[in-house]
Motif scaffolding. Structure first.
Motif, PDB file in Angstrom:
ATOM      1  N   TYR A 223      -3.372   2.464   0.555  1.00 14.88           N
ATOM      2  CA  TYR A 223      -2.466   1.852  -0.385  1.00 14.88           C
ATOM      3  C   TYR A 223      -1.441   0.699   0.486  1.00 14.88           C
ATOM      4  N   ASN A 224      -1.202   1.401   1.762  1.00 13.80           N
ATOM      5  CA  ASN A 224      -0.212   0.500   2.755  1.00 13.80           C
ATOM      6  C   ASN A 224      -1.156  -0.802   3.103  1.00 13.80           C
TER       7      ASN A 224
ATOM      8  N   ARG B 239      -0.964  -3.069   0.116  1.00 12.73           N
ATOM      9  CA  ARG B 239       0.167  -3.550   0.001  1.00 12.73           C
ATOM     10  C   ARG B 239       0.451  -4.657   1.054  1.00 12.73           C
TER      11      ARG B 239
ATOM     12  N   THR C 129       1.414  -8.532   0.377  1.00 12.23           N
ATOM     13  CA  THR C 129       2.620  -9.159   0.933  1.00 12.23           C
ATOM     14  C   THR C 129       2.152 -10.719   1.560  1.00 12.23           C
TER      15      THR C 129
ATOM     16  N   VAL D 117       2.189  -6.042  -4.889  1.00 10.54           N
ATOM     17  CA  VAL D 117       2.965  -5.175  -3.657  1.00 10.54           C
ATOM     18  C   VAL D 117       3.756  -4.156  -4.255  1.00 10.54           C
ATOM     19  N   GLN D 118       4.126  -4.382  -5.879  1.00 11.74           N
ATOM     20  CA  GLN D 118       4.864  -3.279  -6.527  1.00 11.74           C
ATOM     21  C   GLN D 118       3.722  -2.239  -7.234  1.00 11.74           C
TER      22      GLN D 118
ATOM     23  N   TYR E  36       1.163  -1.467  -5.771  1.00  6.79           N
ATOM     24  CA  TYR E  36       0.863  -0.546  -4.335  1.00  6.79           C
ATOM     25  C   TYR E  36       1.777   0.455  -3.963  1.00  6.79           C
ATOM     26  N   LEU E  37       3.180  -0.099  -4.206  1.00  5.67           N
ATOM     27  CA  LEU E  37       4.329   0.748  -3.846  1.00  5.67           C
ATOM     28  C   LEU E  37       4.600   1.976  -4.944  1.00  5.67           C
TER      29      LEU E  37
END
Length: 128
Positions: free
Chosen positions: A90-91, A94, A98, A106-107, A109-110
């Motif tokens: 996920y990071n 993300r 980005t 981004v949202q 995966y956050l």
């Protein structure tokens, strides 16, 4: 001096060849597990999902790794490597979003990271 340049080029070529052999081996393993998945009962699928997630992660196919790890967690919410790898994935996704300026991804995966952390906490507390 030319000797060292030649040696460096040979080492780079060898490394590329090793990586290709490794990817080929990983692809073969993935095919084996996908075949097993078709004829496996649901209880045994968790292990196969985990293996597929790991193999795809190692091949740097992040989307498929996420897909199989999420399937594993849907069936079995036991803490372990799956949770750790999924947070890493996920990071990675993300950060890619980005760089691409994709705020929506981004949202997503956050939110996925937050949901997984909540699930981790709930699992530890025994709230499943």
């Amino acid at each position: 001096m030319p000797f060292f340049k030649k040696k460096k080029k040979e080492n780079e070529t060898k490394t590329v060849q090793q990586q290709e052999v490794k990817k080929e081996h990983l692809s073969e393993q993935i095919e084996e597990y996908l075949t097993k998945l078709e004829s496996t009962e649901s209880e045994d699928q968790i292990h196969i999902f985990n293996m597929l997630g790991s193999l795809y992660f190692e091949m740097e196919d992040h989307d498929n790794a996420i897909k199989y790890y999420e399937k594993s967690i849907d069936q079995n919410k036991t803490l372990g490597k799956v949770f750790t790898d999924l947070i890493k994935l996920y990071n990675i996704k993300r950060k890619e979003a980005t760089k691409e300026g994709d705020r929506e991804a981004v949202q997503v995966y956050l939110q996925k990271s937050d949901d997984l952390m909540k699930l981790t906490k709930d699992t530890i507390r025994g709230n499943m």
